[in-house]
Enzyme design. Sequence first.
Site, short mmCIF file in Angstrom:
data_model
loop_
_atom_site.label_atom_id
_atom_site.label_comp_id
_atom_site.label_asym_id
_atom_site.label_seq_id
_atom_site.Cartn_x
_atom_site.Cartn_y
_atom_site.Cartn_z
N TRP A 33 0.81 -1.15 -0.09
CA TRP A 33 0.11 0.00 0.03
C TRP A 33 1.01 1.25 0.07
O TRP A 33 2.02 1.26 0.58
CB TRP A 33 -0.94 0.15 1.40
CG TRP A 33 -0.30 0.13 2.62
CD1 TRP A 33 0.15 -1.05 3.22
CD2 TRP A 33 -0.09 1.24 3.38
NE1 TRP A 33 0.87 -0.55 4.65
CE2 TRP A 33 0.73 0.82 4.63
CE3 TRP A 33 -0.09 2.76 3.15
CZ2 TRP A 33 0.96 1.63 5.54
CZ3 TRP A 33 0.29 3.61 4.08
CH2 TRP A 33 0.80 2.98 5.12
N GLU A 78 6.81 8.93 14.16
CA GLU A 78 6.94 7.99 12.47
C GLU A 78 8.17 8.98 11.90
O GLU A 78 8.68 8.66 11.17
CB GLU A 78 5.71 7.87 12.08
CG GLU A 78 4.84 6.81 12.57
CD GLU A 78 5.19 5.44 12.52
OE1 GLU A 78 6.23 5.28 11.64
OE2 GLU A 78 4.84 4.48 13.39
N GLU A 115 8.88 1.58 6.63
CA GLU A 115 8.35 2.86 7.68
C GLU A 115 8.00 4.30 7.23
O GLU A 115 7.24 4.97 7.57
CB GLU A 115 9.43 2.80 8.77
CG GLU A 115 9.55 1.63 9.52
CD GLU A 115 8.60 1.68 10.58
OE1 GLU A 115 7.94 2.61 10.72
OE2 GLU A 115 7.94 0.65 11.36
N HIS A 118 4.50 5.56 6.93
CA HIS A 118 3.60 5.81 7.96
C HIS A 118 3.45 7.30 8.33
O HIS A 118 2.52 7.97 8.53
CB HIS A 118 4.29 4.98 9.34
CG HIS A 118 4.22 3.68 8.98
ND1 HIS A 118 4.95 2.88 9.94
CD2 HIS A 118 3.85 2.84 7.95
CE1 HIS A 118 4.67 1.44 9.60
NE2 HIS A 118 4.07 1.44 8.31
N GLU A 168 8.14 -2.41 17.72
CA GLU A 168 7.43 -2.37 16.88
C GLU A 168 5.96 -3.06 17.18
O GLU A 168 4.96 -2.83 16.75
CB GLU A 168 7.97 -3.55 15.83
CG GLU A 168 9.15 -3.15 15.04
CD GLU A 168 9.00 -2.13 13.96
OE1 GLU A 168 7.79 -1.77 13.65
OE2 GLU A 168 9.82 -1.72 13.30
N THR A 171 4.24 0.10 18.68
CA THR A 171 3.89 1.11 17.78
C THR A 171 2.41 0.18 17.14
O THR A 171 1.49 0.89 16.74
CB THR A 171 4.63 1.57 16.61
OG1 THR A 171 5.32 0.49 16.08
CG2 THR A 171 5.45 2.63 17.13
N ASP A 200 1.66 -3.30 9.41
CA ASP A 200 3.13 -3.20 9.15
C ASP A 200 3.92 -3.43 10.32
O ASP A 200 5.00 -4.14 10.32
CB ASP A 200 3.55 -1.76 8.58
CG ASP A 200 3.09 -1.49 7.08
OD1 ASP A 200 2.73 -2.48 6.35
OD2 ASP A 200 3.39 -0.71 6.37
N GLU A 201 3.67 -2.66 11.38
CA GLU A 201 4.28 -2.67 12.69
C GLU A 201 4.45 -4.25 12.98
O GLU A 201 5.49 -4.62 13.70
CB GLU A 201 3.83 -1.81 13.66
CG GLU A 201 3.60 -0.33 13.17
CD GLU A 201 4.72 0.55 13.00
OE1 GLU A 201 6.00 -0.11 12.75
OE2 GLU A 201 4.57 1.65 12.93
N HIS A 204 6.82 -5.96 11.21
CA HIS A 204 8.23 -5.82 11.58
C HIS A 204 8.71 -6.39 12.98
O HIS A 204 9.68 -6.70 13.46
CB HIS A 204 8.38 -4.29 11.67
CG HIS A 204 8.21 -3.53 10.30
ND1 HIS A 204 7.88 -2.13 10.28
CD2 HIS A 204 8.14 -4.09 9.01
CE1 HIS A 204 7.90 -1.87 8.91
NE2 HIS A 204 7.95 -3.06 8.08
#
Length: 333
Positions: A33, A78, A115, A118, A168, A171, A200-201, A204
């Site tokens: 995305w 971020e 990252e 974000h 991670e 967040t 995503d976090e 990670h």
Amino acid sequence: MSLKNVRLEVMQFLEKDVDALIEKYLIPIDTIWQPTDFLPNSEGKDEAFFEEIKEIRELAKELPYDFWVVLVGDMITEEALPTYESWLMDVEGVDQVGEGGNGWSKWVKQWTAEENRHGDVLNKYLYLSGRVNMKEVEKTTQHLIADGFDIGTDRDPYKNFVYTSFQELATYISHNRVAKIAKSKGNKRLAKMCQIISGDEMRHHHAYSEFIERIFEVDPNQMMMAFYYMMKQKITMPAHFLRESGGKIGTAFEEFSNTAQRIGVYTSRDYVEILEKLIARWKIDTITNLDDDAEKARDYLMKLPQRMYRLADRMKIPENSYQFKWVEPAVSK
Ligand SMILES: [Fe+2]
Ligand SMILES: [Fe+2]
């Protein structure tokens, strides 16, 4: 051999698998995305674009003052990504010089690239929302990057990967909670945005946790000591130097953190729950053949959550909101 040399050797040993780990945990640029997927299309027809912006601004009015403070703080955290990338590039075993850099530097670069979306998407959303003083937000971001951070990990890969495994997940929790609040107020766009960031976090988090798992397999004593050391000194938040314009270094952090606790986006109980998850994930209780120091460190770690829950339950959070320069009080609920 010195501890530093052993760490370097371990990093080199694990490096052969980094490409596979990148493939497992990161998503190719052309399919992942992008911020524009969640924002009005400025290339489209004027009318449709302005309609969407109008809707963004209307829905933004439904969300309260503390919520905006937290979203701004999360966004600034971020946006301070240059600090994190330069810090990780400096870790023992990471080397970006030479043809494409080594495997670990490839990881750091591709992680950074993910990252970077974000802060980007949140920044654009906040700008369009009409609820925040963007110039003040921008000043805080610039301050935070200029101030840098010190997370007490040295250049030690073990400590740094404990830190990133923890962060991670932290967040993930905060973006996920923000998404839930936004959704409860009918703000689907913002909810989706924060939801996808939290995804995503989580990915990670799994990646960094696997790095640690692999280190535990080859150097359990020192890995245990590094985990112990990081938890004993406590995990500092990446924005611990947060300040507003005109303020001294770090002075805005506590109020930001109080605000996040007050609305339940990230609390001291969450901190302990993350610790418990890491202990379970790395099966700290079943690691065998440890030396005396590492055994003691393991004991300390196993008892730490219960001790910290007691402290967390005693913590009092101020009931009243703190007035930041970032969010106008007049339109706040
Ligand atoms: Fe992020
Ligand atoms: Fe992250």
